[in-house]
Design an enzyme around this catalytic site. Structure first.
Site, PDB file in Angstrom:
ATOM      1  N   ARG A   1       0.827  -1.341  -0.128  1.00 42.55           N
ATOM      2  CA  ARG A   1      -0.079   0.105   0.005  1.00 42.55           C
ATOM      3  C   ARG A   1       0.978   1.245   0.077  1.00 42.55           C
ATOM      4  NH1 ARG A   1      -5.528  -1.736   0.768  1.00 42.55           N
ATOM      5  NH2 ARG A   1      -6.680   0.043   1.394  1.00 42.55           N
TER       6      ARG A   1
ATOM      7  N   ARG B   1     -20.294  -1.038   4.711  1.00 41.92           N
ATOM      8  CA  ARG B   1     -19.164  -1.169   5.432  1.00 41.92           C
ATOM      9  C   ARG B   1     -18.976   0.348   6.139  1.00 41.92           C
ATOM     10  NH1 ARG B   1     -14.024  -3.379   1.775  1.00 41.92           N
ATOM     11  NH2 ARG B   1     -13.202  -1.604   2.815  1.00 41.92           N
TER      12      ARG B   1
HETATM   13  P1  AMP Z   1      -9.361  -2.388   1.862  1.00 42.91           P
HETATM   14  O1  AMP Z   1     -10.209  -3.619   2.015  1.00 42.91           O
HETATM   15  O2  AMP Z   1      -8.256  -3.104   0.995  1.00 42.91           O
HETATM   16  O3  AMP Z   1      -9.940  -1.289   1.288  1.00 42.91           O
HETATM   17  O4  AMP Z   1      -8.699  -2.210   3.120  1.00 42.91           O
HETATM   18  C1  AMP Z   1      -9.458  -1.718   4.351  1.00 42.91           C
HETATM   19  C2  AMP Z   1      -8.651  -0.816   5.137  1.00 42.91           C
HETATM   20  O5  AMP Z   1      -7.769  -1.651   5.739  1.00 42.91           O
HETATM   21  C3  AMP Z   1      -7.753   0.112   4.703  1.00 42.91           C
HETATM   22  O6  AMP Z   1      -8.336   1.386   4.623  1.00 42.91           O
HETATM   23  C4  AMP Z   1      -6.798   0.154   5.903  1.00 42.91           C
HETATM   24  O7  AMP Z   1      -7.020   0.898   6.932  1.00 42.91           O
HETATM   25  C5  AMP Z   1      -6.486  -1.244   6.161  1.00 42.91           C
HETATM   26  N1  AMP Z   1      -5.276  -1.842   5.331  1.00 42.91           N
HETATM   27  C6  AMP Z   1      -5.528  -2.759   4.106  1.00 42.91           C
HETATM   28  N2  AMP Z   1      -4.688  -3.249   3.574  1.00 42.91           N
HETATM   29  C7  AMP Z   1      -3.466  -2.354   4.229  1.00 42.91           C
HETATM   30  C8  AMP Z   1      -1.995  -2.401   3.759  1.00 42.91           C
HETATM   31  N3  AMP Z   1      -1.313  -3.165   2.943  1.00 42.91           N
HETATM   32  N4  AMP Z   1      -1.448  -1.507   4.789  1.00 42.91           N
HETATM   33  C9  AMP Z   1      -2.182  -0.561   5.880  1.00 42.91           C
HETATM   34  N5  AMP Z   1      -3.421  -0.942   6.011  1.00 42.91           N
HETATM   35  C10 AMP Z   1      -4.191  -1.645   5.245  1.00 42.91           C
END
Ligand code: AMP
Length: 218
Positions: free
Chosen positions: A90, A162
């Site tokens: 990320r 969500r």
């Molecule tokens: P997502 O489902 O990929 O949109 O992830 C939801 C949330 O999880 C993000 O907004 C972050 O708070 C956290 N998150 C997911 N992947 C990462 C990552 N690689 N690094 C840091 N935080 C993450």
């Protein structure tokens, strides 16, 4: 052949939907850091308790926690047969750590797929997105509603919005994406791994790309 790819794109670009169409037709493992974190939040683990407040605010969880989590996940047996990483890396420091990890495991990446989409389309998509709290199926109140309101078509679980799909949080997640994650485009372009896909197009465009990679025997 074994394929290893990374999916990059802003929240709402359709990474989860693309991964689902791949899962139906292809044996490759889909590893989503967001999904693993949400499971930890549900299970009330120490990681979940720490991650929860960052996730609800649309902020990134600390790199050290994410790296430890991915180191463990990539060492599992199923990941040896190839994988799609969704939501990781990320930022540039996570990408550097992933490079080190893959080096240690003597593995290499085949491609990084960038799903391109404008911020306005993201906001419209995400405010109307709903997910099944039980099986993770993704719906959209405008373009792909459930048959019965609030009930999952596949498992009859509860379909919810969500906490991080509300507009103010989405704007925050987009600004985090532009600041932290977008630099990965240049990072992987320099390594000749980047492949751009229009995220307004087909929900199986990543599957098609994956199949073309395999056909070329890369
Ligand atoms: P997502 O489902 O990929 O949109 O992830 C939801 C949330 O999880 C993000 O907004 C972050 O708070 C956290 N998150 C997911 N992947 C990462 C990552 N690689 N690094 C840091 N935080 C993450």
């Amino acid at each position: 052949m074994t394929v290893r790819i990374i999916l990059i794109g802003p929240p709402g670009a359709g990474k989860g939907t693309q991964a689902m169409s791949i899962r139906e037709k292809h044996p490759i493992v889909h590893i989503s850091t967001g999904d693993i974190l949400r499971e930890n939040v549900r299970a009330g683990t120490a990681l979940g308790q720490t991650a929860k407040k960052f996730m609800e605010a649309g902020q990134l969880v600390a790199d050290s926690l994410i790296i430890a989590m991915m180191r463990a996940r990539l060492s599992e047996e199923d990941a040896g047969r190839g994988f799609i990483l969704d939501g990781f890396p990320r930022n540039v420091s996570q990408a550097d750590e992933l490079d080190l990890l893959l080096d240690e495991m003597s593995l290499r990446l085949d491609a990084v797929v960038l799903l391109e989409i404008s911020d306005d389309v993201v906001v419209q998509r995400l405010t109307s997105r709903r997910v099944c709290a039980s099986c993770g199926a993704i719906y959209n109140v405008l373009s792909h509603p459930t048959k019965a309101e609030g009930v999952c078509d596949s498992c009859s679980g509860r379909v919810i919005q969500r906490a991080d799909d509300h507009e103010s949080v989405i704007r925050n997640r987009l600004s985090v994406y532009h600041k932290e994650t977008a630099p990965l485009v240049e990072y992987y372009e320099k390594k000749n791994l980047l492949h751009r896909i229009n995220a307004d197009g087909e929900p199986d465009s990543v599957l098609k790309f994956l199949e073309s990679l395999e056909a070329s025997g890369k």
